[in-house]
Enzyme design. Structure first.
Site, short mmCIF file in Angstrom:
data_model
loop_
_atom_site.label_atom_id
_atom_site.label_comp_id
_atom_site.label_asym_id
_atom_site.label_seq_id
_atom_site.Cartn_x
_atom_site.Cartn_y
_atom_site.Cartn_z
N CYS A 158 0.84 -1.19 0.00
CA CYS A 158 0.00 0.00 0.00
C CYS A 158 0.89 1.25 0.00
O CYS A 158 1.96 1.26 0.60
CB CYS A 158 -0.87 -0.04 1.25
SG CYS A 158 -1.81 1.46 1.59
N HIS A 193 -8.38 -3.50 3.25
CA HIS A 193 -7.24 -2.77 3.82
C HIS A 193 -7.43 -1.25 3.69
O HIS A 193 -7.30 -0.50 4.66
CB HIS A 193 -5.96 -3.21 3.09
CG HIS A 193 -4.73 -2.46 3.51
ND1 HIS A 193 -3.82 -2.96 4.40
CD2 HIS A 193 -4.27 -1.23 3.15
CE1 HIS A 193 -2.85 -2.07 4.58
NE2 HIS A 193 -3.09 -1.01 3.83
N GLU A 194 -7.77 -0.81 2.49
CA GLU A 194 -7.89 0.65 2.26
C GLU A 194 -9.06 1.25 3.02
O GLU A 194 -8.98 2.41 3.47
CB GLU A 194 -7.99 0.94 0.76
CG GLU A 194 -6.77 0.49 -0.06
CD GLU A 194 -5.45 1.09 0.41
OE1 GLU A 194 -5.45 2.20 0.98
OE2 GLU A 194 -4.40 0.42 0.23
N HIS A 229 -8.00 2.35 6.32
CA HIS A 229 -7.41 3.70 6.34
C HIS A 229 -8.50 4.78 6.35
O HIS A 229 -8.39 5.78 7.05
CB HIS A 229 -6.53 3.93 5.11
CG HIS A 229 -5.23 3.18 5.12
ND1 HIS A 229 -4.40 3.15 6.22
CD2 HIS A 229 -4.61 2.45 4.16
CE1 HIS A 229 -3.32 2.44 5.92
NE2 HIS A 229 -3.43 1.98 4.69
N HIS A 286 -0.98 1.54 9.34
CA HIS A 286 -0.47 0.18 9.11
C HIS A 286 -0.13 -0.53 10.41
O HIS A 286 0.47 0.04 11.30
CB HIS A 286 0.75 0.23 8.20
CG HIS A 286 0.37 0.52 6.80
ND1 HIS A 286 1.13 1.27 5.94
CD2 HIS A 286 -0.74 0.18 6.10
CE1 HIS A 286 0.51 1.36 4.78
NE2 HIS A 286 -0.63 0.71 4.85
ZN LIG Z 1 -2.26 0.78 3.67
#
Ligand SMILES: [Zn+2]
Ligand SMILES: *[C@@H]1O[C@H](CO)[C@@H](O)[C@H](O)[C@H]1NC(C)=O
Ligand SMILES: *[C@@H]1O[C@H](CO)[C@@H](O)[C@H](O)[C@H]1NC(C)=O
Ligand SMILES: [Zn+2]
Length: 312
Positions: free
Chosen positions: A119, A266-267, A270, A276
């Site tokens: 990422c 995952h995104e 965020h 992370h």
């Molecule tokens: Zn990331």
């Protein structure tokens, strides 16, 4: 007449197949060592040495938040291939964050990790790891690895219902695959948090906008073509989630493809305010090997979102 034509067709076909097999061969080599930027040739490099490609290591560590030259020295140091003291201490922080052996040099494990797809969001290496002190007192010796960006930005308590829409979807991913992968990824987070998500038209000023972009797309976090950088997203309440349109996206990835849903989960982490994690099992770990899937939130991810949005 006919046999002669077909024999020349055959020889063209043979030639074509030969070219094809060369292409396929280099592509399969590409899937074991896929990176456009591979640091493997630098294995063993240490402070004091000058080697071709060290500047790429500096740029890499700078991009992910580890390397901090004074502004004046910035351009000069990032242009040369000298392994200096600043690079050594950045490398030490990188090895520490990823629980690697702290060798301060470009050892095999370090170059392997640095060459893997990941990422684009920088790792949060400042000392503010709320998860770490949250569980260290009392009897618990569980070390959690989740982290938050500096300042711990989050969605206000009144905003637990978030709308999302799709911007441009270009490249190998089909809009229906993207939409389904994202729907499932949002569902994963809503099952462990106060959030609910709803797709709306782009014109309705959604909280979250998801799109596919190539190269430099104007937000200061350029993509890099296939491999290496996969995607990125901004902390609350920005709401932008960008996929690298040049990746080989898939919903059932082969060894050189990237799983859409794994990257989406995952995104979205965020977008909700997680940084992370240093736990390589966590969805919030920055690296996702090609062909692998990591769609299910792990305990570290769940602990992280609960620490950020405690149940009322
Ligand atoms: Zn990331
Ligand atoms: C972690 O420690 C910092 C600094 O002492 C403190 O401000 C913060 O509230 C702590 N985080 C948690 C979740 O306890
Ligand atoms: C999100 O942040 C990026 C980088 O600062 C910026 O370019 C973009 O305009 C922001 N988007 C929104 C919706 O605030
Ligand atoms: Zn972007």
């Amino acid at each position: 007449m006919a046999p002669r034509i077909s024999s020349s067709v055959v020889s063209i076909l043979v030639l074509f197949l030969t070219i094809q097999s060369v292409t396929i061969h280099s592509r399969s080599l590409g899937s074991t060592k896929p990176s456009l930027t591979s640091f493997h040739s630098l294995e063993g490099a240490l402070k004091g040495q000058t080697k071709d490609g060290i500047k790429e290591v500096k740029r890499y560590l700078k991009a992910f938040g580890y390397l901090d030259y004074e502004d004046d020295d910035n351009n000069a140091a990032l242009m040369d291939d000298k392994f200096d003291g600043t690079l050594e201490s950045a490398l030490k922080s990188y090895q520490k964050f990823y629980h690697l052996k702290i060798t301060r040099k470009l050892d095999a494990d370090t170059v392997k990790l640095m060459s893997a797809p990941r990422c684009r969001v920088p790792d949060s290496v400042h000392p503010w790891h709320a998860g770490r002190n949250a569980t260290k007192h009392g009897k618990s010796h569980i070390v959690t690895d989740y982290a938050f960006p500096s300042g711990m930005p989050r969605w206000p308590p009144s905003q637990t219902h978030l709308s999302y829409a799709f911007g441009p979807i270009i490249g190998e991913a089909s809009p229906s695959d993207v939409s389904e992968a994202c729907r499932r990824a949002f569902q994963s987070w809503s099952s462990v948090s106060p959030f609910t998500f709803e797709q709306v038209p782009l014109e309705d000023s959604p909280n979250i906008v998801i799109g596919f972009y190539q190269g430099d797309h104007g937000d200061g976090y350029p993509f890099d073509g296939p491999y290496n950088i996969l995607a990125h997203a901004f902390p609350p309440t920005n709401g932008s989630l960008h996929f690298d349109a040049d990746e080989h996206w898939s919903t059932s990835p082969s060894s050189y493809q990237v799983d859409l849903e794994s990257v989406a989960v995952h995104e979205i982490g965020h977008l909700l305010g997680l940084a992370h994690s240093a736990d390589q099992n966590a969805v919030m770990f920055a690296i996702l090997e090609e062909g692998s899937m990591k769609r299910d939130l792990r305990q570290d991810d769940i602990n992280g979102i609960h620490a950020l949005y405690p149940a009322q």
